[in-house]
Design an enzyme around this catalytic site. Structure first.
Site, short mmCIF file in Angstrom:
data_model
loop_
_atom_site.label_atom_id
_atom_site.label_comp_id
_atom_site.label_asym_id
_atom_site.label_seq_id
_atom_site.Cartn_x
_atom_site.Cartn_y
_atom_site.Cartn_z
N LYS A 13 0.92 -1.22 -0.04
CA LYS A 13 0.06 -0.03 0.07
C LYS A 13 0.82 1.22 0.11
CE LYS A 13 -3.52 2.49 2.98
NZ LYS A 13 -4.62 2.35 3.62
N LYS A 36 -2.14 -1.54 -3.88
CA LYS A 36 -2.90 -0.19 -3.72
C LYS A 36 -2.23 0.87 -3.84
CE LYS A 36 -5.96 1.81 -0.50
NZ LYS A 36 -6.31 2.17 1.01
C1 PBG Z 1 -7.58 3.38 5.50
C2 PBG Z 1 -7.76 3.34 4.07
C3 PBG Z 1 -7.38 4.25 3.23
C4 PBG Z 1 -8.03 3.73 1.83
C5 PBG Z 1 -8.24 2.42 2.30
N1 PBG Z 1 -8.32 1.87 3.64
C6 PBG Z 1 -7.09 5.64 3.30
C7 PBG Z 1 -5.55 5.95 3.68
O1 PBG Z 1 -4.88 5.12 3.81
O2 PBG Z 1 -5.42 7.01 3.66
C8 PBG Z 1 -8.24 4.32 0.89
C9 PBG Z 1 -9.05 3.84 -0.34
C10 PBG Z 1 -9.46 4.76 -1.33
O3 PBG Z 1 -8.81 5.89 -1.56
O4 PBG Z 1 -10.16 4.50 -2.25
N2 PBG Z 1 -6.35 3.33 6.11
#
Ligand code: PBG
Length: 327
Positions: free
Chosen positions: A194, A247
């Site tokens: 991520k 992601k």
């Molecule tokens: C929680 C989380 C996030 C997303 C999914 N889970 C936000 C982040 O990490 O700031 C982002 C999903 C999206 O942008 O569609 N941490």
């Protein structure tokens, strides 16, 4: 002309093109994000994500019905709690927003497959993904609250948990907690690679989870890195992850391909809020054909190697697959 090789032979008709497609899509591999707001009654459109809604606890089954009506049987739940504090205590409360939503959904639709996002950022008053020590997120303290949170989701009936916090060792910690409470058979979908991405903007305003200070680069991955994604995946595999994830998706197709090649676990891609919002905005401005761009981008993610896709377009893509426009 004495041309023996004419690749166009296999492109001439729809029938032959369909026969020769290398990438096949199925509604079974789509997962729709659902936002549940504890303070809401009814349904409210999300301004930053046109076409998506916040659902109150009284209407979360409506989201499931919409999803099922389009043939999408998997959802990932995100919660907006009424109460936030420094340690994010409503994340693991027995009557927390996600715990209530899961119980409601599973009571009404036991076959709807419920995945829960496990993270602290929606529940902490500072918006970071864990417990702070000064201005930094304390990794090991955060593991405890993540494990409690994951366990509370599973106790409420969640079919799978998906930790998205990017703390080191969270998969092992959650696995151990689930196992020691009798949930050895509940899978973990790890947000393994991520990245610290600008594409999360619309989600953070939808989920009320933007950090109050600083950013998430101290725990999410640096977008310059490719081999580090393989390292993160390898760690998650060794800690007991069942599904790996990359992601965002579109700017990381190379990473999706490499992770798929390198590991034999199913690979999920998350086409995040900014990817969706860009297509929506470009089509609202009359610049692109939304339907075709939606299809082509999703297709590219599967072609890169994703086995499944979390996308705000899940319902529309499922319809496109059913119509035979892709897949
Ligand atoms: C929680 C989380 C996030 C997303 C999914 N889970 C936000 C982040 O990490 O700031 C982002 C999903 C999206 O942008 O569609 N941490």
């Amino acid at each position: 002309m004495n041309l023996i090789n004419r690749p166009r032979r296999l492109r001439r008709t729809d029938e032959v093109r369909r026969l020769c497609r290398e990438t096949r899509l199925s509604s079974d591999s789509l997962i729709w994000p659902i936002f549940v707001d504890e303070a809401l009654s009814g349904v409210r459109p999300i301004e930053s994500l046109p076409g998506q809604n916040h659902y109150g606890l009284d209407s979360v089954t409506q989201a499931v019905e919409e999803s099922l009506a389009h043939g999408v049987t998997h959802g990932v739940l995100f919660g907006l709690p009424r109460h936030k504090d420094a340690c994010g205590s409503s994340a693991w409360a027995e009557d927390g927003v996600i715990q209530q939503a899961v119980r409601t959904i599973k009571a009404a639709y036991p076959h709807f497959h419920v995945i829960t996002d496990v993270c602290m950022c929606e529940y902490t008053d500072h918006g970071h993904c864990g417990i702070l020590c000064g201005e930094e997120v304390d990794n090991d303290k955060t593991l405890e609250v993540l494990s409690k949170t994951a366990l509370s989701h599973v106790m409420a009936g969640a079919d799978m948990v998906a930790p998205s916090d990017m703390m080191d060792g969270r998969i092992a910690a959650i696995r151990e907690t689930l196992d020691s409470h009798g949930f050895a058979m509940t899978p973990i979908m790890a947000y393994s690679a991520k990245y610290a991405s600008a594409f999360y903007g619309p989600f953070r305003s939808a989920a009320g989870s933007a950090p109050a200070f600083g950013d998430r680069r101290g725990y999410q991955m640096d977008p310059h890195n490719r081999r580090e994604a393989l390292k993160e995946c390898a760690l998650d595999v060794s800690e007991g992850a069942d599904i790996l994830m990359v992601k965002p998706a579109l700017s990381y197709l190379d990473v999706i391909r490499e992770c798929w090649d390198a590991f034999d676990l199913p690979l999920c891609a998350y086409s995040v809020s900014g990817e969706y919002a860009m297509i929506k905005a470009a089509s609202a401005a009359g610049l692109v054909d939304e339907y075709r761009v939606m299809c082509e981008t999703a297709l590219s993610i599967f072609r890169a190697g994703a086995d499944m896709l979390i996308t705000y377009y899940a319902k529309e893509l499922s319809d496109a697959i059913r119509r035979g426009d892709i897949g």
